[in-house]
Design a protein around this motif. Structure first.
Motif, short mmCIF file in Angstrom:
data_model
loop_
_atom_site.label_atom_id
_atom_site.label_comp_id
_atom_site.label_asym_id
_atom_site.label_seq_id
_atom_site.Cartn_x
_atom_site.Cartn_y
_atom_site.Cartn_z
N LEU A 83 0.83 -1.20 0.00
CA LEU A 83 0.00 0.00 0.00
C LEU A 83 0.87 1.25 0.00
O LEU A 83 0.54 2.25 -0.65
CB LEU A 83 -0.94 0.00 1.20
N ARG A 84 1.98 1.19 0.75
CA ARG A 84 2.89 2.34 0.77
C ARG A 84 3.51 2.56 -0.61
O ARG A 84 3.60 3.69 -1.09
CB ARG A 84 3.99 2.10 1.81
N ALA A 87 0.98 4.11 -2.90
CA ALA A 87 0.81 5.53 -2.61
C ALA A 87 1.95 6.35 -3.22
O ALA A 87 1.74 7.43 -3.78
CB ALA A 87 0.73 5.75 -1.10
N GLU A 88 3.19 5.82 -3.12
CA GLU A 88 4.34 6.52 -3.71
C GLU A 88 4.19 6.62 -5.22
O GLU A 88 4.45 7.67 -5.82
CB GLU A 88 5.63 5.78 -3.37
N GLU A 90 1.42 6.50 -6.98
CA GLU A 90 0.33 7.41 -7.33
C GLU A 90 0.78 8.87 -7.20
O GLU A 90 0.42 9.71 -8.04
CB GLU A 90 -0.88 7.16 -6.43
N LYS A 91 1.59 9.17 -6.19
CA LYS A 91 2.11 10.53 -6.02
C LYS A 91 3.02 10.90 -7.19
O LYS A 91 2.91 12.00 -7.75
CB LYS A 91 2.89 10.61 -4.70
#
Length: 129
Positions: A83-84, A87-88, A90-91
Protein backbone atom coordinates in the motif's frame (compact mmCIF):
# COMPACT_ATOMS: atom_id res chain seq x y z
CA UNK A 1 -44.22 20.51 47.02
CA UNK A 2 -40.86 19.40 45.65
CA UNK A 3 -39.76 20.73 42.25
CA UNK A 4 -38.06 18.09 40.08
CA UNK A 5 -34.53 18.78 38.89
CA UNK A 6 -34.73 19.99 35.24
CA UNK A 7 -31.12 19.08 34.39
CA UNK A 8 -30.47 16.16 32.09
CA UNK A 9 -28.35 13.53 33.84
CA UNK A 10 -24.88 12.85 32.52
CA UNK A 11 -24.48 9.84 30.21
CA UNK A 12 -23.62 6.68 32.14
CA UNK A 13 -20.02 5.51 31.95
CA UNK A 14 -19.44 1.93 30.82
CA UNK A 15 -18.17 -0.13 33.73
CA UNK A 16 -15.20 -2.45 33.42
CA UNK A 17 -14.61 -5.34 35.77
CA UNK A 18 -11.28 -6.83 36.76
CA UNK A 19 -10.64 -10.56 36.60
CA UNK A 20 -10.45 -10.72 40.41
CA UNK A 21 -13.83 -9.01 40.79
CA UNK A 22 -15.41 -11.42 38.28
CA UNK A 23 -13.97 -14.44 40.11
CA UNK A 24 -15.22 -13.13 43.47
CA UNK A 25 -18.74 -12.55 42.16
CA UNK A 26 -18.80 -16.00 40.52
CA UNK A 27 -17.75 -17.61 43.84
CA UNK A 28 -20.45 -15.69 45.69
CA UNK A 29 -23.05 -16.66 43.07
CA UNK A 30 -22.09 -20.34 43.42
CA UNK A 31 -22.54 -20.05 47.19
CA UNK A 32 -26.14 -18.80 46.80
CA UNK A 33 -28.34 -21.82 47.61
CA UNK A 34 -31.59 -20.30 48.84
CA UNK A 35 -34.17 -18.70 46.52
CA UNK A 36 -33.67 -14.95 46.18
CA UNK A 37 -30.03 -14.89 47.30
CA UNK A 38 -28.71 -14.65 43.74
CA UNK A 39 -31.11 -11.78 42.94
CA UNK A 40 -30.00 -9.97 46.09
CA UNK A 41 -26.35 -10.37 45.08
CA UNK A 42 -27.03 -9.04 41.57
CA UNK A 43 -28.98 -6.02 42.87
CA UNK A 44 -26.31 -5.25 45.47
CA UNK A 45 -23.56 -5.26 42.84
CA UNK A 46 -25.67 -3.60 40.12
CA UNK A 47 -25.20 -6.53 37.73
CA UNK A 48 -27.38 -8.46 35.30
CA UNK A 49 -27.75 -12.21 35.12
CA UNK A 50 -26.27 -12.01 31.61
CA UNK A 51 -23.03 -10.78 33.23
CA UNK A 52 -22.83 -14.01 35.23
CA UNK A 53 -23.58 -16.11 32.15
CA UNK A 54 -20.84 -14.39 30.15
CA UNK A 55 -18.32 -14.62 32.99
CA UNK A 56 -19.06 -18.32 33.52
CA UNK A 57 -18.35 -18.98 29.84
CA UNK A 58 -15.13 -17.00 30.12
CA UNK A 59 -14.12 -18.90 33.26
CA UNK A 60 -14.67 -22.23 31.45
CA UNK A 61 -12.01 -21.15 28.97
CA UNK A 62 -9.71 -21.12 32.00
CA UNK A 63 -7.55 -18.18 31.11
CA UNK A 64 -6.99 -14.95 32.99
CA UNK A 65 -7.17 -13.07 29.69
CA UNK A 66 -10.67 -14.42 29.12
CA UNK A 67 -11.82 -12.78 32.35
CA UNK A 68 -10.04 -9.50 31.70
CA UNK A 69 -12.01 -6.70 30.05
CA UNK A 70 -11.66 -6.57 26.29
CA UNK A 71 -10.33 -3.44 24.66
CA UNK A 72 -13.01 -1.95 22.48
CA UNK A 73 -12.59 -0.53 18.99
CA UNK A 74 -10.98 -1.67 15.76
CA UNK A 75 -7.89 -3.83 15.82
CA UNK A 76 -4.59 -2.18 15.09
CA UNK A 77 -3.34 -3.10 11.66
CA UNK A 78 0.21 -3.09 10.42
CA UNK A 79 0.64 -0.98 7.32
CA UNK A 80 0.93 -3.12 4.22
CA UNK A 81 4.21 -2.35 2.37
CA UNK A 82 2.48 -2.74 -0.99
CA UNK A 83 0.00 0.00 0.00
CA UNK A 84 2.89 2.34 0.77
CA UNK A 85 4.46 1.56 -2.60
CA UNK A 86 1.14 2.16 -4.36
CA UNK A 87 0.81 5.53 -2.61
CA UNK A 88 4.34 6.52 -3.71
CA UNK A 89 3.62 5.51 -7.30
CA UNK A 90 0.33 7.41 -7.33
CA UNK A 91 2.11 10.53 -6.02
CA UNK A 92 4.77 10.19 -8.72
CA UNK A 93 2.05 9.67 -11.32
CA UNK A 94 0.31 12.89 -10.24
CA UNK A 95 3.61 14.81 -10.50
CA UNK A 96 4.31 13.46 -13.98
CA UNK A 97 0.77 14.24 -15.15
CA UNK A 98 1.19 17.81 -13.86
CA UNK A 99 4.50 18.17 -15.76
CA UNK A 100 2.89 16.73 -18.90
CA UNK A 101 0.05 19.28 -18.72
CA UNK A 102 2.60 22.08 -18.31
CA UNK A 103 4.60 20.82 -21.29
CA UNK A 104 1.43 20.60 -23.42
CA UNK A 105 0.51 24.18 -22.46
CA UNK A 106 3.99 25.41 -23.36
CA UNK A 107 3.87 23.63 -26.75
CA UNK A 108 0.40 25.02 -27.41
CA UNK A 109 1.62 28.53 -26.54
CA UNK A 110 4.64 28.11 -28.87
CA UNK A 111 2.30 27.07 -31.70
CA UNK A 112 0.10 30.13 -31.16
CA UNK A 113 3.08 32.46 -31.02
CA UNK A 114 4.45 30.96 -34.23
CA UNK A 115 1.04 31.36 -35.88
CA UNK A 116 0.79 35.00 -34.76
CA UNK A 117 4.29 35.79 -35.99
CA UNK A 118 3.60 33.73 -39.10
CA UNK A 119 6.76 31.72 -38.75
CA UNK A 120 6.30 28.03 -39.44
CA UNK A 121 8.06 25.66 -37.10
CA UNK A 122 9.86 22.58 -38.34
CA UNK A 123 9.72 19.41 -36.26
CA UNK A 124 13.40 20.05 -35.55
CA UNK A 125 12.47 23.39 -34.02
CA UNK A 126 14.16 25.52 -36.72
CA UNK A 127 12.36 28.24 -38.63
CA UNK A 128 12.13 28.20 -42.41
CA UNK A 129 13.31 31.40 -44.12
Amino acid sequence: SVVPNPEVPEKAVRRTFSAEYKRRILREAEACKEPGQLGTLLRREGLYSSNLTTWRRQAEKGTLEALSPKKRGPLKRRPDPSLRRIAELEKENRKLNHKLKQAELIIEAQKKIAQILQTPLDPDGETNS
